[in-house]
Design an enzyme around this catalytic site. Sequence first.
Site, PDB file in Angstrom:
ATOM      1  N   GLY A   1      13.694  29.919  19.517  1.00  0.00           N
ATOM      2  CA  GLY A   1      12.443  29.385  18.992  1.00  0.00           C
ATOM      3  C   GLY A   1      11.447  29.057  20.086  1.00  0.00           C
TER       4      GLY A   1
ATOM      5  N   LYS B   1      19.383  43.652  10.487  1.00  0.00           N
ATOM      6  CA  LYS B   1      19.729  42.897  11.712  1.00  0.00           C
ATOM      7  C   LYS B   1      21.246  42.733  11.812  1.00  0.00           C
ATOM      8  CE  LYS B   1      19.639  40.605  15.442  1.00  0.00           C
ATOM      9  NZ  LYS B   1      19.948  39.254  15.688  1.00  0.00           N
TER      10      LYS B   1
ATOM     11  N   ARG C   1      50.422  56.513  -5.840  1.00  0.00           N
ATOM     12  CA  ARG C   1      49.752  55.596  -6.780  1.00  0.00           C
ATOM     13  C   ARG C   1      50.111  55.956  -8.218  1.00  0.00           C
ATOM     14  NH1 ARG C   1      44.415  55.867  -7.124  1.00  0.00           N
ATOM     15  NH2 ARG C   1      44.120  53.679  -7.664  1.00  0.00           N
TER      16      ARG C   1
ATOM     17  N   VAL D   1      16.850  27.991  22.131  1.00  0.00           N
ATOM     18  CA  VAL D   1      16.651  29.130  23.035  1.00  0.00           C
ATOM     19  C   VAL D   1      15.653  30.124  22.441  1.00  0.00           C
ATOM     20  CG1 VAL D   1      17.799  31.110  24.096  1.00  0.00           C
ATOM     21  CG2 VAL D   1      18.971  28.913  23.998  1.00  0.00           C
TER      22      VAL D   1
ATOM     23  N   GLY E   1      12.105  24.665  15.283  1.00  0.00           N
ATOM     24  CA  GLY E   1      13.341  24.980  15.997  1.00  0.00           C
ATOM     25  C   GLY E   1      13.052  25.429  17.416  1.00  0.00           C
TER      26      GLY E   1
ATOM     27  N   ASN F   1      10.641  20.204  16.005  1.00  0.00           N
ATOM     28  CA  ASN F   1      12.077  20.346  16.234  1.00  0.00           C
ATOM     29  C   ASN F   1      12.801  19.145  15.617  1.00  0.00           C
ATOM     30  OD1 ASN F   1      14.088  22.009  17.779  1.00  0.00           O
ATOM     31  ND2 ASN F   1      14.562  19.994  18.605  1.00  0.00           N
ATOM     32  N   ARG F   2      14.039  19.408  15.140  1.00  0.00           N
ATOM     33  CA  ARG F   2      14.805  18.314  14.519  1.00  0.00           C
ATOM     34  C   ARG F   2      14.883  17.110  15.454  1.00  0.00           C
ATOM     35  NH1 ARG F   2      21.161  19.061  13.500  1.00  0.00           N
ATOM     36  NH2 ARG F   2      20.991  19.550  15.713  1.00  0.00           N
TER      37      ARG F   2
ATOM     38  N   HIS G   1      22.614  45.960  12.938  1.00  0.00           N
ATOM     39  CA  HIS G   1      22.273  46.073  14.365  1.00  0.00           C
ATOM     40  C   HIS G   1      23.340  45.346  15.190  1.00  0.00           C
ATOM     41  CE1 HIS G   1      20.705  44.146  18.006  1.00  0.00           C
ATOM     42  NE2 HIS G   1      19.926  45.200  18.161  1.00  0.00           N
ATOM     43  N   ASN G   2      23.661  44.143  14.776  1.00  0.00           N
ATOM     44  CA  ASN G   2      24.643  43.367  15.534  1.00  0.00           C
ATOM     45  C   ASN G   2      26.041  43.975  15.439  1.00  0.00           C
ATOM     46  OD1 ASN G   2      22.433  41.726  15.875  1.00  0.00           O
ATOM     47  ND2 ASN G   2      23.547  39.827  15.591  1.00  0.00           N
TER      48      ASN G   2
ATOM     49  N   ASN H   1      19.599  34.273  12.321  1.00  0.00           N
ATOM     50  CA  ASN H   1      20.557  35.308  11.925  1.00  0.00           C
ATOM     51  C   ASN H   1      21.199  34.947  10.596  1.00  0.00           C
ATOM     52  OD1 ASN H   1      20.341  37.224  13.892  1.00  0.00           O
ATOM     53  ND2 ASN H   1      21.902  36.302  15.215  1.00  0.00           N
TER      54      ASN H   1
ATOM     55  N   SER I   1      15.773  40.521  17.271  1.00  0.00           N
ATOM     56  CA  SER I   1      16.786  40.851  18.276  1.00  0.00           C
ATOM     57  C   SER I   1      16.174  40.925  19.667  1.00  0.00           C
ATOM     58  CB  SER I   1      17.460  42.181  17.969  1.00  0.00           C
ATOM     59  OG  SER I   1      18.361  42.484  19.018  1.00  0.00           O
TER      60      SER I   1
ATOM     61  N   GLU J   1      26.076  46.641  17.826  1.00  0.00           N
ATOM     62  CA  GLU J   1      26.113  45.998  19.159  1.00  0.00           C
ATOM     63  C   GLU J   1      27.556  45.602  19.519  1.00  0.00           C
ATOM     64  OE1 GLU J   1      23.170  42.741  19.562  1.00  0.00           O
ATOM     65  OE2 GLU J   1      24.787  41.551  20.423  1.00  0.00           O
ATOM     66  N   TYR J   2      28.283  45.062  18.546  1.00  0.00           N
ATOM     67  CA  TYR J   2      29.695  44.711  18.793  1.00  0.00           C
ATOM     68  C   TYR J   2      30.478  45.960  19.219  1.00  0.00           C
ATOM     69  CZ  TYR J   2      30.150  39.919  16.796  1.00  0.00           C
ATOM     70  OH  TYR J   2      30.098  38.574  16.551  1.00  0.00           O
TER      71      TYR J   2
END
Length: 474
Positions: A16, A185, A449, A14, A11, A34-35, A188-189, A105, A131, A192-193
Amino acid sequence: MAELAEIGLIGLGVMGSNLALNIAEKGSRIAVFNRTPSRSAEFVAEAGALAPAIIGCDTIEAFVAAIRPPRPIIIMIKAGEAVDQQIDALKPLLSGGDIIIDAGNANFRDTIARFDRLKDTGLTFIGMGVSGGEEGARHGPSIMVGGTQQSYARVEKVLNSIAARYEGDPCCAWLGEGGAGHFVKTIHNGIEYADMQMIAEIYGVLRDGLGKSSRDIGAIFGRWNRGRLNSYLIEITEKVLATADPETGKPMVDMIVDRAGQKGTGKWSAIEAQQMGVPATAIEAAVAARSLSSMKAEREAAEALFGTPAYAFPLKDGAPLMNDLELALFAAKIGAYAQGFAVMAEASREFGWSLPMPTIARIWRAGCIIRSQFLDEITKAFTDKPDVANLIVTPAFSAMVAESLPSLRRIVSAAVTAGIPVPALSSALSYFDAYRQARGTANLIQAQRDFFGAHGFDRTDGLPLHHGPWGAGG
Ligand code: NAP
């Protein structure tokens, strides 16, 4: 025959291609595939001085044959089905002891399924979160590894050599079995959001509440980057806001459509938090805000219908307000991180991972997108109290919350008064307010309830009467 490679990578997108250059630069001979095969030759041709350490392969067979067994093979391609297809293509060509490392990811549940699928094949699988984006992959990412500890021991040296360093320590660690690395991970993201959304909300207050220009806002973020908010995201915010559009000369950010993309990790964080019953409201608010941002046409129609809010921002511009904004962002950030770490603590229990919280904070201190000075404090807090229920009750963080919460309250109140949306900041504020409220309002929910569904409740006095006298409606 040419010397065999120590490691392979599939891969050359960007991430890889940058990771492959990083590996070659750190002294490991690497085979790449790579493919779209033309990319391999192109990549080697562009590798300059590193080209002799890279074997570009046109076919997957040649790729596997170019790596010395037992072969560590990193897959760095689009997450999802493509990874399964790639594993299926590799499987018949590999031999016992070879290690497949999925560094994309991946959803950690897919990673767990892949472990199961490869269990009896003699192959080893590692799910690894990386990351740091393009720059991190090239010069040192933060690496979160999941799999058996023995398999990590076999790749630890090369991974440590390519990872970012913080005060000499590599930002790479084994975090647990199975999907642990990809789960961390994901969170982590999610954090990050939340971090990015909160920064954007403060930008909104400065732009729409105080009428400041992008350039002036950039300078404010620049000042904050030299203080407690010091972090990669604040640093790039300053740079972004200072950049002019080469076409028009206007601030670049003013020429960008306000529609944010998302690839799934933020949403997965929110979904997993919900699944486990852990409140991660700042992350959820950030994911929802991105979704709402993408509904551009609907927002335009609604603004035409309702008009823009005509309420003045109630706080006076000046140093005290700037200080409040800085502290508000800091308080909200504490809330988001506390939530993210609480989600990981629960996942650790649920999946039997024993996630090492101080280590996670430590390997996020450099290389990754959320790297910051603040993670040092988190590392210390979890080192002192590894099993603490919530980051905000540790001595260091409770003091920071006490200092910064009044500012968050003032900023959220002012934004609400002026009609400026601050969903992540306000959710962090409500989280603090609800978390520290010993008697909340869920007694009424329990009564409702029980009224409509006879779900029962616990009494405050401990008496064994678990249903209310609701009468005919009960
Ligand atoms: P990218 O630049 O779009 O490259 C995608 C790569 O995947 C290309 O090499 C592509 O090959 C390959 N690919 C796509 N579909 C494939 C398939 N069906 N079979 C085999 N190969 C296939 O993506 P990227 O940004 O490098 O991301 C790669 C992984 O890293 C993703 O999982 C991403 O979520 C993760 N990641 C990205 C970042 C980031 O900042 N970009 C950060 C951390 C993690 P072709 O050349 O043939 O199209």
